[in-house]
Design an enzyme around this catalytic site. Sequence first.
Site, PDB file in Angstrom:
ATOM      1  N   GLY A  10       0.951  -1.125  -0.335  1.00  0.00           N
ATOM      2  CA  GLY A  10       0.237   0.419  -0.104  1.00  0.00           C
ATOM      3  C   GLY A  10       0.730   1.535  -0.215  1.00  0.00           C
ATOM      4  O   GLY A  10       0.782   2.073   0.731  1.00  0.00           O
ATOM      5  N   ALA A  11       1.201   1.419  -0.376  1.00  0.00           N
ATOM      6  CA  ALA A  11       2.831   2.473  -1.069  1.00  0.00           C
ATOM      7  C   ALA A  11       2.440   3.103  -1.901  1.00  0.00           C
ATOM      8  O   ALA A  11       2.992   4.515  -2.020  1.00  0.00           O
ATOM      9  CB  ALA A  11       3.893   1.623  -1.139  1.00  0.00           C
ATOM     10  N   ARG A  36      -2.131   0.034  -7.676  1.00  0.00           N
ATOM     11  CA  ARG A  36      -1.749   1.128  -9.401  1.00  0.00           C
ATOM     12  C   ARG A  36      -0.621   1.792  -9.079  1.00  0.00           C
ATOM     13  O   ARG A  36       0.325   2.132  -7.630  1.00  0.00           O
ATOM     14  CB  ARG A  36      -2.680   2.449  -8.473  1.00  0.00           C
ATOM     15  CG  ARG A  36      -4.154   2.893  -8.426  1.00  0.00           C
ATOM     16  CD  ARG A  36      -5.180   4.100  -7.419  1.00  0.00           C
ATOM     17  NE  ARG A  36      -4.394   3.467  -6.214  1.00  0.00           N
ATOM     18  CZ  ARG A  36      -4.521   4.602  -5.329  1.00  0.00           C
ATOM     19  NH1 ARG A  36      -5.279   5.940  -6.325  1.00  0.00           N
ATOM     20  NH2 ARG A  36      -4.251   4.487  -4.177  1.00  0.00           N
ATOM     21  N   ASP A  59      -0.774  -7.188  -5.821  1.00  0.00           N
ATOM     22  CA  ASP A  59      -2.343  -6.175  -5.014  1.00  0.00           C
ATOM     23  C   ASP A  59      -2.651  -8.102  -4.121  1.00  0.00           C
ATOM     24  O   ASP A  59      -2.602  -9.324  -4.467  1.00  0.00           O
ATOM     25  CB  ASP A  59      -3.793  -7.261  -6.282  1.00  0.00           C
ATOM     26  CG  ASP A  59      -5.067  -7.399  -5.630  1.00  0.00           C
ATOM     27  OD1 ASP A  59      -5.456  -7.343  -4.170  1.00  0.00           O
ATOM     28  OD2 ASP A  59      -6.371  -6.929  -6.081  1.00  0.00           O
ATOM     29  N   VAL A  60      -2.576  -7.814  -2.888  1.00  0.00           N
ATOM     30  CA  VAL A  60      -2.274  -8.530  -2.081  1.00  0.00           C
ATOM     31  C   VAL A  60      -3.075  -9.393  -1.411  1.00  0.00           C
ATOM     32  O   VAL A  60      -3.100 -10.677  -1.029  1.00  0.00           O
ATOM     33  CB  VAL A  60      -2.079  -8.028  -0.471  1.00  0.00           C
ATOM     34  CG1 VAL A  60      -0.943  -7.004  -0.491  1.00  0.00           C
ATOM     35  CG2 VAL A  60      -3.571  -6.936   0.511  1.00  0.00           C
ATOM     36  N   ASN A  86       0.569  -2.658   5.518  1.00  0.00           N
ATOM     37  CA  ASN A  86      -0.129  -1.601   5.848  1.00  0.00           C
ATOM     38  C   ASN A  86      -1.006  -1.058   4.143  1.00  0.00           C
ATOM     39  O   ASN A  86      -2.003  -0.654   4.862  1.00  0.00           O
ATOM     40  CB  ASN A  86       1.094  -0.333   5.593  1.00  0.00           C
ATOM     41  CG  ASN A  86       0.301   1.274   5.108  1.00  0.00           C
ATOM     42  OD1 ASN A  86      -0.437   1.202   5.489  1.00  0.00           O
ATOM     43  ND2 ASN A  86       0.072   1.054   3.615  1.00  0.00           N
ATOM     44  N   TYR A 152     -14.693  -4.251   9.285  1.00  0.00           N
ATOM     45  CA  TYR A 152     -13.713  -3.459   9.271  1.00  0.00           C
ATOM     46  C   TYR A 152     -13.083  -2.976  10.258  1.00  0.00           C
ATOM     47  O   TYR A 152     -11.856  -3.588  10.567  1.00  0.00           O
ATOM     48  CB  TYR A 152     -13.752  -1.863   8.162  1.00  0.00           C
ATOM     49  CG  TYR A 152     -12.496  -0.511   9.411  1.00  0.00           C
ATOM     50  CD1 TYR A 152     -11.318  -1.087   8.056  1.00  0.00           C
ATOM     51  CD2 TYR A 152     -12.234  -0.450   9.483  1.00  0.00           C
ATOM     52  CE1 TYR A 152     -10.203  -0.605   8.313  1.00  0.00           C
ATOM     53  CE2 TYR A 152     -11.407   0.944   9.753  1.00  0.00           C
ATOM     54  CZ  TYR A 152     -10.058  -0.036   9.098  1.00  0.00           C
ATOM     55  OH  TYR A 152      -9.065   0.860   8.948  1.00  0.00           O
ATOM     56  N   GLY A 183      -5.670   6.615  15.221  1.00  0.00           N
ATOM     57  CA  GLY A 183      -7.232   6.656  15.012  1.00  0.00           C
ATOM     58  C   GLY A 183      -7.439   7.725  13.674  1.00  0.00           C
ATOM     59  O   GLY A 183      -6.416   7.359  13.032  1.00  0.00           O
ATOM     60  N   GLU A 188      -6.455   8.719   1.875  1.00  0.00           N
ATOM     61  CA  GLU A 188      -7.391   8.572   1.079  1.00  0.00           C
ATOM     62  C   GLU A 188      -8.420   7.719   1.602  1.00  0.00           C
ATOM     63  O   GLU A 188      -9.002   7.256   0.919  1.00  0.00           O
ATOM     64  CB  GLU A 188      -7.198   8.529  -0.398  1.00  0.00           C
ATOM     65  CG  GLU A 188      -5.987   9.204  -1.365  1.00  0.00           C
ATOM     66  CD  GLU A 188      -5.395   8.035  -2.556  1.00  0.00           C
ATOM     67  OE1 GLU A 188      -5.616   6.751  -2.782  1.00  0.00           O
ATOM     68  OE2 GLU A 188      -4.069   8.996  -2.846  1.00  0.00           O
TER      69      GLU A 188
END
Length: 254
Positions: A10-11, A36, A59-60, A86, A152, A183, A188
């Site tokens: 997720g970099a 992306r 894509d993890v 992440n 989530y 928190g 994004e």
Amino acid sequence: MSGKTIFITGASAGFGAATARMFATEGNRLILTARRIDPLLRLQDELGTLADIHIIPLDVRDRQAVQGAVEGLPERFRAIDVLLNNAGLALGLEPAHQVDLDDWETMVDTNIKGLMYCTRFMLPGMVSRNSGHIINISSTAGAWPYAGGNVYGGTKAFVSQFSRNLRCDLLGTRVRVTCIQPGMAETEFSQVRFKGDTELAAGVYRGTAPLTATDIAETVRWVISQPSHVNINTIELMSIDQCWGPFAINRQTN
Ligand code: NDP
Ligand code: 8X3
């Protein structure tokens, strides 16, 4: 901190990109991954003169792709010192009886299974080198419930408990595990959660000083820079403008 090989999932945005920027100094080698490719290419352009950077569109959720990415690393990136797990997302805020089941599956596949795959494929190398650090990004949502947090929060509770259990399995090695539980932070994240509704997303942070991606990167830096015999188990951090609410009470019964 210098001379480390750091694998970031997720970099392409938010915490992951901020951490990449922070570590792109002092001779660190960075493996930057996300779905992306364009933001990864831009990061490579931006940071390429400061650090040795390897980018992988990944894509993890794709177990074979994660395995291929780890096994296909160029020689100089193979000895991973730090895995920053992440990549993740929240989708929607609907109550459980109205939610889109596909959203629940996407969160489970990304936040739980993706993190599992990355850990499982990178951990053997760390154990065999008797050195390494896995940093898992959980959330306050994994410890504190809120309406609409349903799956989530459940996925982040998994991340927190998985982190503790990893420590038990790794006792006797010099591989460290840390769970960071932020928190609300402005990235994004809310645009993704509200599927591009920028008004709703902005409303999450309106009138507050939320955590920033840099705050999380600084936390990662501090965790990593502790002496090698010190394992920071868990860190929970929040904006000064956020805290817990009272119990919710239904007053429509009588
Ligand atoms: P962003 O939306 O800014 O970044 C999320 C990153 O995850 C992006 O780089 C995205 O890249 C990546 N990602 C999402 N799905 C996948 C996937 N299937 N495979 C690979 N990469 C993926 O959000 P944050 O930086 O805020 O979030 C980072 C982590 O922090 C998440 O796990 C989130 O749950 C957690 N968190 C966030 C908080 C917040 O308030 N912002 C608070 C607490 C925890 P791409 O789309 O290119 O794949
Ligand atoms: C993100 C923080 O409060 O939006 O994990 O769930 S919250």
